[in-house]
Structure formats: C-alpha cells, structure tokens
Motif scaffolding. Structure first.
Motif, PDB file in Angstrom:
ATOM      1  N   UNK A  10      43.870  47.253  33.941  1.00 17.48           N
ATOM      2  CA  UNK A  10      45.217  47.658  34.302  1.00 17.48           C
ATOM      3  C   UNK A  10      46.283  47.087  33.424  1.00 17.48           C
ATOM      4  N   UNK A  11      46.064  46.071  32.638  1.00 21.60           N
ATOM      5  CA  UNK A  11      47.092  45.161  32.101  1.00 21.60           C
ATOM      6  C   UNK A  11      46.358  45.063  30.607  1.00 21.60           C
ATOM      7  N   UNK A  12      46.444  46.456  29.937  1.00 23.00           N
ATOM      8  CA  UNK A  12      46.239  46.258  28.422  1.00 23.00           C
ATOM      9  C   UNK A  12      47.266  47.025  27.785  1.00 23.00           C
ATOM     10  N   UNK A  68      29.758  51.334  34.047  1.00 22.37           N
ATOM     11  CA  UNK A  68      29.520  50.903  35.702  1.00 22.37           C
ATOM     12  C   UNK A  68      30.259  51.992  36.649  1.00 22.37           C
ATOM     13  N   UNK A  69      30.935  52.914  35.826  1.00 24.47           N
ATOM     14  CA  UNK A  69      31.715  53.668  36.920  1.00 24.47           C
ATOM     15  C   UNK A  69      31.316  55.399  36.445  1.00 24.47           C
ATOM     16  N   UNK A  70      30.373  55.627  35.828  1.00 22.24           N
ATOM     17  CA  UNK A  70      30.086  56.861  35.199  1.00 22.24           C
ATOM     18  C   UNK A  70      29.310  57.370  36.593  1.00 22.24           C
ATOM     19  N   UNK A  71      29.158  58.849  36.645  1.00 22.11           N
ATOM     20  CA  UNK A  71      28.568  59.331  37.611  1.00 22.11           C
ATOM     21  C   UNK A  71      27.243  60.080  37.280  1.00 22.11           C
ATOM     22  N   UNK A  72      26.538  59.438  36.116  1.00 25.53           N
ATOM     23  CA  UNK A  72      25.407  59.927  35.508  1.00 25.53           C
ATOM     24  C   UNK A  72      24.387  59.388  36.153  1.00 25.53           C
ATOM     25  N   UNK A 110      44.729  52.475  42.867  1.00 24.54           N
ATOM     26  CA  UNK A 110      43.860  52.462  43.765  1.00 24.54           C
ATOM     27  C   UNK A 110      42.455  52.191  43.423  1.00 24.54           C
ATOM     28  N   UNK A 111      42.268  52.022  42.112  1.00 25.89           N
ATOM     29  CA  UNK A 111      41.005  51.959  41.398  1.00 25.89           C
ATOM     30  C   UNK A 111      40.949  50.376  41.081  1.00 25.89           C
ATOM     31  N   UNK A 112      39.824  50.009  41.297  1.00 23.80           N
ATOM     32  CA  UNK A 112      39.380  48.581  41.119  1.00 23.80           C
ATOM     33  C   UNK A 112      39.374  48.536  39.400  1.00 23.80           C
ATOM     34  N   UNK A 113      40.047  47.963  38.365  1.00 25.12           N
ATOM     35  CA  UNK A 113      40.006  48.152  37.022  1.00 25.12           C
ATOM     36  C   UNK A 113      39.469  46.768  36.679  1.00 25.12           C
ATOM     37  N   UNK A 114      38.948  45.835  37.548  1.00 30.31           N
ATOM     38  CA  UNK A 114      38.539  44.623  36.750  1.00 30.31           C
ATOM     39  C   UNK A 114      36.832  44.723  36.516  1.00 30.31           C
TER      40      UNK A 114
END
Length: 76
Positions: free
Chosen positions: A31-33, A72-76, A11-15
C-alpha cells in the motif's frame, strides 16, 4: 518528476513477507509503493529485523513483492 501513489483497497492486507539478501525475513506493505508516471518504476520500503529499521528498495524488489502478493492471493 512527479510521483503517483499506488493504493490497494484499505480493507485488504497488503503486507508481504519474504527473505531478502542477508537481512532474513523482511516485511513490505504494498500500500506504500510510489510509482513514477514517466518510467513506471516503483520504489518502496521494507521493514528489517522485525521493524527495527526500514530500508528503501527499488523497482526490482517492489515487483518481486507484488508477484508474491499476487501468487498468495490468487484464486487459482
């Protein structure tokens, strides 16, 4: 050698988008690693030229993309 697939929540955008060498902006889906369980090295794919073609990339590029994603997705 066996390969494990790293999977993040679907459900998370991993691009991740970033400039890579002379290719300009490329797209990579984390997601494709694939991760080798023996060496822990990653391999993945980037989409080049707006998805016109894809190119396999090594551990260094995968780690760079992962770092960008984390920043980009850190909550800092």
């Amino acid at each position: 050698m066996s390969i494990l697939r790293a999977t993040y929540g679907s459900h998370v955008d991993t691009r991740v988008y970033f400039d890579y060498l002379d290719y300009g902006q490329v797209e990579m889906d984390l997601d494709i690693v694939d991760i080798c369980p023996d060496t822990h090295n990653m391999t993945g794919w980037i989409l080049v030229n707006n998805g016109e073609y894809e190119m396999e990339v090594d551990d260094e590029v995968c780690q760079m993309a992962h770092d960008i994603y984390e920043k980009e997705n850190s909550n800092e």
